[in-house]
Design a protein around this motif. Structure first.
Motif, PDB file in Angstrom:
ATOM      1  N   LEU A  25      -4.114   3.532   8.244  1.00  0.00           N
ATOM      2  CA  LEU A  25      -5.078   2.434   8.222  1.00  0.00           C
ATOM      3  C   LEU A  25      -6.206   2.662   9.213  1.00  0.00           C
TER       4      LEU A  25
ATOM      5  N   LEU B 101      -2.094  -5.326   8.890  1.00  0.00           N
ATOM      6  CA  LEU B 101      -0.748  -4.819   8.665  1.00  0.00           C
ATOM      7  C   LEU B 101       0.220  -5.988   8.691  1.00  0.00           C
TER       8      LEU B 101
ATOM      9  N   ASN C 185      -0.511   4.658   2.107  1.00  0.00           N
ATOM     10  CA  ASN C 185      -1.515   3.826   2.774  1.00  0.00           C
ATOM     11  C   ASN C 185      -2.889   4.475   2.753  1.00  0.00           C
TER      12      ASN C 185
ATOM     13  N   SER D 227       3.497  -4.543   4.051  1.00  0.00           N
ATOM     14  CA  SER D 227       4.187  -3.281   4.309  1.00  0.00           C
ATOM     15  C   SER D 227       5.678  -3.512   4.525  1.00  0.00           C
TER      16      SER D 227
ATOM     17  N   ASP E 227      -2.031  -5.194   4.054  1.00  0.00           N
ATOM     18  CA  ASP E 227      -0.986  -4.239   3.693  1.00  0.00           C
ATOM     19  C   ASP E 227       0.368  -4.930   3.834  1.00  0.00           C
TER      20      ASP E 227
ATOM     21  N   ALA F  40       2.093   4.035   9.016  1.00  0.00           N
ATOM     22  CA  ALA F  40       1.237   3.069   8.324  1.00  0.00           C
ATOM     23  C   ALA F  40      -0.034   2.805   9.122  1.00  0.00           C
TER      24      ALA F  40
ATOM     25  N   MET G  29       0.809  -1.214   0.000  1.00  0.00           N
ATOM     26  CA  MET G  29       0.000   0.000   0.000  1.00  0.00           C
ATOM     27  C   MET G  29       0.845   1.267   0.000  1.00  0.00           C
ATOM     28  N   PHE G  30       1.994   1.245   0.677  1.00  0.00           N
ATOM     29  CA  PHE G  30       2.789   2.464   0.815  1.00  0.00           C
ATOM     30  C   PHE G  30       3.302   2.976  -0.519  1.00  0.00           C
TER      31      PHE G  30
END
Length: 493
Positions: free
Chosen positions: A156, A165, A121, A140, A138, A152, A83-84
């Motif tokens: 979220l 996560l 995110n 991550s 995610d 993050a 997502m990042f």
């Protein structure tokens, strides 16, 4: 018992907390033993699905959503999205996987600041909800520091979706960051109490068969924390297949998701199946990045659970309609190619539209350990629902094969209503929260940061990588005077 009809012009604020909601007259894809219910109703009270059927009696004051002509399905679940990276959407459209690794691991991965993780995110979370993806893992692996992880989580928590996560750091040693005291304190701050709206996994990649196997400590941390593990496996020719290493150390368990798993020997699939693991297939990623052919045709034969994912929109699209369509097409293409190799043909398709819809919903729920919470329209489960309805689209009529319609006809623009945990987060095609403007501003700042940090020359070379030369196949008919021998190679040759 009475209900009052909500007109499309009503304000989203009229969906007040705790007020029952009923969807009326939809083609309901329950993705459970109830199957498809034509002209069906679904009643939601508080956070949960209260009843599923036809012409349901509802409590007085229930909000009624007219779903006639639409398809009501469980919220979709993406089991692997970085997502990042979303704030740099599309910069890698023409990359190879080697160029992706170079950008993220060698040249510019370090340039992601905590605020950039937050921006990516937030934008990815809002986008997921808008496209009917109610739960996203995610993946991550940009958490260089705990400050990045805090950013993050902050994003979220702001998005009204369901998230997991998967904590990782592609620039660090997993045996070190997963055992660091600051990581443990982070887990205690945010995950001491289990919450099905924001869960935790560990994102652990084993980059090589190091005799010391430092990543083993990260797997042991996951076991100590009683959290699931997600790991890229069989993702790139040239990288070792680490399933034997994981097997020999007893680290292959039912709580492990193997991402891609597209370039593995037969023994590896047997090990995954024997230990109850599951595979997250990201078909657009596998087809574009050379990770191997999308493996659903093999996973089916080994009895391995499948879920779907989009990987990253730094490179590809980011909705599960695309994932379902690409996956069904790739699986069937493989069947046809195998048949042609045998000088035969496919008489009946093995993989059906219903199967990939199930992978995009219940398959994802099982992979995340949320199958008792979401993934199907079943009384008692949390109300994560998506209404696909677009009266302005000629592609949305008639609905004859509802599963096929979801996979081959519908798209993110046809998502009319999205409900997460009993809360309407999108109605009549419009998000009810005002987070998109915030996400746009934050993402714009991230793009400016990268352009300034990289410089315009590097920015352009990353976005527009060099095109390799390609030899033209000699044409034996060119001598007939058509002029083909002098033709200029077309784009892409």
């Amino acid at each position: 018992m009475n209900s009052e009809i909500i007109k499309p012009s009503v304000r989203p604020g009229d969906f007040t907390p705790g007020r029952p909601v009923v969807f009326r007259g939809a083609t309901v894809l329950t993705v459970d033993t109830q199957g498809v219910i034509e002209n069906g109703d679904v009643l939601v009270i508080d956070q949960r699905i209260e009843a599923v059927g036809r012409q349901l009696a509802v409590p007085q004051g229930t909000v009624e959503i007219d779903a006639h002509g639409g398809i009501l399905m469980p919220g979709m679940i993406d089991t692997h999205r970085h997502m990042f990276q979303t704030a740099l959407r599309g910069i890698g459209a023409d990359w190879t996987i080697a160029q992706y690794f170079r950008f993220t691991m060698m040249d510019w991965g370090h340039a992601f600041r905590p605020r950039d993780v937050y921006a990516g995110n937030l934008l990815a979370g809002v986008e997921a909800i808008d496209a009917g993806v109610t739960t996203t893992l995610d993946w991550s692996h940009g958490l260089q520091t705990v400050e990045h992880a805090e950013a993050a989580v902050e994003a979220l928590r702001e998005v009204p979706g369901r998230f997991v996560l998967a904590y990782g750091n592609l620039l660090g040693n997993p045996g070190e960051w997963a055992t660091a005291p600051e990581f443990r304190r982070f887990v205690e701050r945010h995950f001491a109490t289990r919450d099905d709206m924001l869960g935790l996994q560990l994102a652990i990649d084993v980059m090589g068969a190091d005799p010391g196997f430092p990543a083993k400590r990260a797997f042991e941390t996951a076991r100590d924390l009683d959290v699931r593990v997600t790991t890229h496996l069989g993702a790139f020719n040239g990288l070792p297949d680490n399933t034997k290493l994981l097997w020999d150390h007893g680290l292959m368990t039912p709580k492990t998701t193997y991402v891609h798993a597209a370039s593995l020997p037969a023994d590896s699939y047997h090990r995954i199946a024997a230990t109850g693991g599951n595979v997250s297939v990201a078909t657009e990623s596998e087809l574009n990045a050379g990770q191997g052919y999308p493996p659903t045709w093999l996973l089916r034969k080994h009895g391995i659970d499948v879920s779907l994912s989009m990987d990253t929109s730094i490179w590809w699209s980011s909705d599960l309609f695309s994932a379902m369509r690409a996956t069904l097409s790739a699986d069937r293409a493989r069947e046809h190619l195998e048949a042609r190799r045998r000088e035969s043909f496919v008489e009946h398709n093995h993989l059906r539209a219903e199967d990939v819809v199930a992978w995009a919903t219940m398959g994802g729920a099982r992979a995340l350990g949320l199958d008792s919470v979401t993934g199907s329209i079943t009384p008692g489960k949390k109300a994560d629902l998506v209404l696909i309805k677009n009266d302005a689209s000629p592609a949305m009529y008639p609905v004859i094969h509802p599963y096929g319609h979801v996979v081959f006809q519908a798209g993110r623009g046809d998502v009319h209503t999205v409900m997460v945990n009993g809360r309407i987060v999108k109605y009549d095609g419009t998000l009810t929260d005002k987070l998109l403007d915030t996400a746009r501003r934050a993402s714009t700042e991230t793009v400016e940061h990268f352009r300034n940090t990289m410089g315009e020359e590097a920015w352009r070379s990353v976005r527009e990588p060099e095109r390799p030369d390609a030899a033209r196949i000699p044409n034996p008919y060119a001598s007939r005077g058509s002029g083909a021998e002098e033709a200029t190679p077309a784009a892409g040759e």
